[in-house]
Design an enzyme around this catalytic site. Structure first.
Site, PDB file in Angstrom:
ATOM      1  N   GLY A 168       1.150  -1.290   0.299  1.00 15.14           N
ATOM      2  CA  GLY A 168       0.578   0.475  -0.599  1.00 15.14           C
ATOM      3  C   GLY A 168       0.631   1.466  -0.466  1.00 15.14           C
ATOM      4  O   GLY A 168       2.204   1.126  -0.470  1.00 15.14           O
ATOM      5  N   ASN A 169       0.096   2.782   0.420  1.00 21.33           N
ATOM      6  CA  ASN A 169       0.928   3.704   0.418  1.00 21.33           C
ATOM      7  C   ASN A 169       1.154   3.576  -1.771  1.00 21.33           C
ATOM      8  O   ASN A 169       2.201   4.295  -1.538  1.00 21.33           O
ATOM      9  CB  ASN A 169       1.770   4.054   1.258  1.00 21.33           C
ATOM     10  CG  ASN A 169       2.157   5.523   1.019  1.00 21.33           C
ATOM     11  OD1 ASN A 169       3.785   5.709   1.030  1.00 21.33           O
ATOM     12  ND2 ASN A 169       1.345   6.342   1.922  1.00 21.33           N
TER      13      ASN A 169
ATOM     14  N   HIS B 196       2.048   4.471  -5.136  1.00 17.09           N
ATOM     15  CA  HIS B 196       2.678   6.230  -5.523  1.00 17.09           C
ATOM     16  C   HIS B 196       2.701   5.597  -7.261  1.00 17.09           C
ATOM     17  O   HIS B 196       2.276   3.798  -8.037  1.00 17.09           O
ATOM     18  CB  HIS B 196       4.122   6.512  -5.344  1.00 17.09           C
ATOM     19  CG  HIS B 196       4.749   4.939  -4.781  1.00 17.09           C
ATOM     20  ND1 HIS B 196       5.590   4.554  -6.337  1.00 17.09           N
ATOM     21  CD2 HIS B 196       5.430   4.972  -3.726  1.00 17.09           C
ATOM     22  CE1 HIS B 196       6.726   3.553  -5.452  1.00 17.09           C
ATOM     23  NE2 HIS B 196       6.457   3.147  -4.015  1.00 17.09           N
TER      24      HIS B 196
ATOM     25  N   HIS C  91       4.087   1.891  -8.657  1.00 12.64           N
ATOM     26  CA  HIS C  91       3.683   1.004  -8.039  1.00 12.64           C
ATOM     27  C   HIS C  91       2.637   0.923  -9.732  1.00 12.64           C
ATOM     28  O   HIS C  91       1.590  -0.536 -10.049  1.00 12.64           O
ATOM     29  CB  HIS C  91       2.484   1.248  -6.609  1.00 12.64           C
ATOM     30  CG  HIS C  91       3.033   1.049  -5.288  1.00 12.64           C
ATOM     31  ND1 HIS C  91       3.495   1.889  -4.553  1.00 12.64           N
ATOM     32  CD2 HIS C  91       3.638  -0.327  -5.044  1.00 12.64           C
ATOM     33  CE1 HIS C  91       3.922   1.563  -3.850  1.00 12.64           C
ATOM     34  NE2 HIS C  91       4.102   0.000  -3.736  1.00 12.64           N
TER      35      HIS C  91
ATOM     36  N   LYS D 162      12.729  -3.217 -10.106  1.00 14.47           N
ATOM     37  CA  LYS D 162      13.926  -3.830  -9.696  1.00 14.47           C
ATOM     38  C   LYS D 162      14.044  -3.124  -9.033  1.00 14.47           C
ATOM     39  O   LYS D 162      15.880  -3.051  -8.661  1.00 14.47           O
ATOM     40  CB  LYS D 162      14.203  -3.651 -11.027  1.00 14.47           C
ATOM     41  CG  LYS D 162      14.117  -4.846 -11.782  1.00 14.47           C
ATOM     42  CD  LYS D 162      14.692  -4.864 -13.794  1.00 14.47           C
ATOM     43  CE  LYS D 162      16.134  -5.000 -13.868  1.00 14.47           C
ATOM     44  NZ  LYS D 162      16.219  -4.573 -15.084  1.00 14.47           N
ATOM     45  N   LYS D 163      13.360  -1.964  -8.324  1.00 15.85           N
ATOM     46  CA  LYS D 163      13.865  -1.057  -7.314  1.00 15.85           C
ATOM     47  C   LYS D 163      14.422  -2.587  -5.713  1.00 15.85           C
ATOM     48  O   LYS D 163      15.171  -2.202  -5.482  1.00 15.85           O
ATOM     49  CB  LYS D 163      12.750  -0.713  -6.713  1.00 15.85           C
ATOM     50  CG  LYS D 163      12.905   0.277  -5.394  1.00 15.85           C
ATOM     51  CD  LYS D 163      12.969   1.686  -5.247  1.00 15.85           C
ATOM     52  CE  LYS D 163      13.655   2.068  -4.376  1.00 15.85           C
ATOM     53  NZ  LYS D 163      12.845   1.388  -2.789  1.00 15.85           N
TER      54      LYS D 163
ATOM     55  N   ILE E  48      10.828   3.310 -11.164  1.00 15.11           N
ATOM     56  CA  ILE E  48      10.279   4.691 -11.729  1.00 15.11           C
ATOM     57  C   ILE E  48      11.180   5.315 -10.468  1.00 15.11           C
ATOM     58  O   ILE E  48      10.925   5.274  -9.106  1.00 15.11           O
ATOM     59  CB  ILE E  48       8.932   4.649 -10.969  1.00 15.11           C
ATOM     60  CG1 ILE E  48       8.455   3.536 -12.315  1.00 15.11           C
ATOM     61  CG2 ILE E  48       7.883   5.805 -11.763  1.00 15.11           C
ATOM     62  CD1 ILE E  48       8.195   3.844 -13.497  1.00 15.11           C
TER      63      ILE E  48
ATOM     64  N   SER F  78       7.252   3.984  -1.163  1.00 13.73           N
ATOM     65  CA  SER F  78       6.401   4.953  -0.176  1.00 13.73           C
ATOM     66  C   SER F  78       7.490   5.392   1.371  1.00 13.73           C
ATOM     67  O   SER F  78       7.190   6.588   2.210  1.00 13.73           O
ATOM     68  CB  SER F  78       6.095   3.526   0.882  1.00 13.73           C
ATOM     69  OG  SER F  78       5.770   2.900  -0.612  1.00 13.73           O
TER      70      SER F  78
END
Ligand code: PAF
Length: 282
Positions: free
Chosen positions: A27-28, A30, A33, A145-146, A173, A183
């Site tokens: 969640g949270n 951005h 996501h 991939k982050k 991103i 987040s």
């Protein structure tokens, strides 16, 4: 969009679907996501997202309690993106009794880098992802991939357990100044937010230096040290800056450098109380 919290309701809703594309999240949400949702849409139908802040992957002194929970906003974003089902279980729904069986990644992958600084983290991640996969039964699942090491662990887990799921990697991103979306960026003060892109800028310096040609173990170690020094001087507390082989995240030996094995530089560092991670393939 259907919002479902119980496992049995989710099963009822998804019965007969055999091309589900799944995006698990905490969640949270951005823009990062949302790019995962769009990628999921290209690989399957319907798209199912989950939001669950998974206690099992947080250490005792980590931010489980204060992890941002923004359900109403998240729902609006997922609806706009055309997500079919949001699975948002409570802890009682997903863990009705203590989760005594756990997934356990191999130590050579699970206890290095993030696993060294966050003991038990990948056990918690792979356990919840397995459970979410069992609830959702997707054909494909998308991971960013982050979280490079997480993506690799999930891929290996799926392979070793012959789970019938294709894992789709999604590019990181970034904000316009290079900071990877996360987040946890929301914890940063305005001054820290202005400083935060330095991490990615330093990874780019390492990449540029390596692309100039000199490939020796000494040079790699020097680049890692220089990067750490710069971050320390600017007020960061680096956990690790490490150049690894892409395919197993182990440090390259000289023969791997000579064979031009693909490399990736991975970093984790704290800015004040906020721990940021990033990586860059070389
Ligand atoms: O990357 C995340 O947000 C989490 O680790 C995941 C995959 C949703 C499991 O809780």
């Amino acid at each position: 969009m259907k919002i479902i919290s119980s496992i049995s309701d989710l099963r009822d809703q998804l019965r007969g679907q055999n091309r589900i594309a799944f995006v698990p999240t905490m969640g949270n949400l951005h823009e990062g996501h949302m790019s995962l949702m769009r990628l999921a849409k290209r690989h399957g139908d319907p798209v199912v997202a989950s939001i669950f802040v998974n206690r099992l992957q947080f250490g005792p002194n980590e931010d489980f309690e204060k992890y941002p929970r923004t359900m109403e906003r998240d729902i609006a974003m997922l609806e706009k993106e055309g997500v079919y089902v949001l699975f948002a279980p409570t802890e009682k729904d997903l863990y009705p009794e203590p989760q005594e069986f756990r997934m356990s990644p191999p130590t050579d992958l699970g206890d290095i880098l993030e696993g060294e600084f966050r003991p038990g983290f990948f056990k918690g991640v792979s356990t919840v992802v397995t459970k979410l996969f069992n609830c959702t039964q997707p054909r494909v699942a998308v991971f960013g991939k982050k979280d490079y090491q997480q993506l690799m662990i999930i891929r290996r887990m799926v392979e070793q357990f012959a789970m019938p799921i294709d894992i789709i990697p999604a590019d990181t991103i970034r904000d316009a100044d290079g900071l990877a979306m996360s987040s946890r960026n929301g914890y940063l003060s305005p001054e820290q937010r202005a400083e935060a892109p330095t991490l990615y800028a330093e990874l780019n310096k390492i990449k540029a230096a390596l692309n100039q040609g000199e490939m020796s173990l000494e040079h790699l170690a020097q680049l890692e040290q220089d990067c750490k020094r710069v971050l320390l001087e600017r007020g960061w507390q680096p956990d690790y800056i490490s150049i690894r082989k892409q395919h197993n995240l182990l440090p390259p030996a000289q023969d791997a450098l000579e064979a031009q094995a693909p490399l990736v530089v991975l970093a984790a560092a704290k800015l004040g109380a906020t721990r940021l991670i990033d990586n860059l393939e070389i």
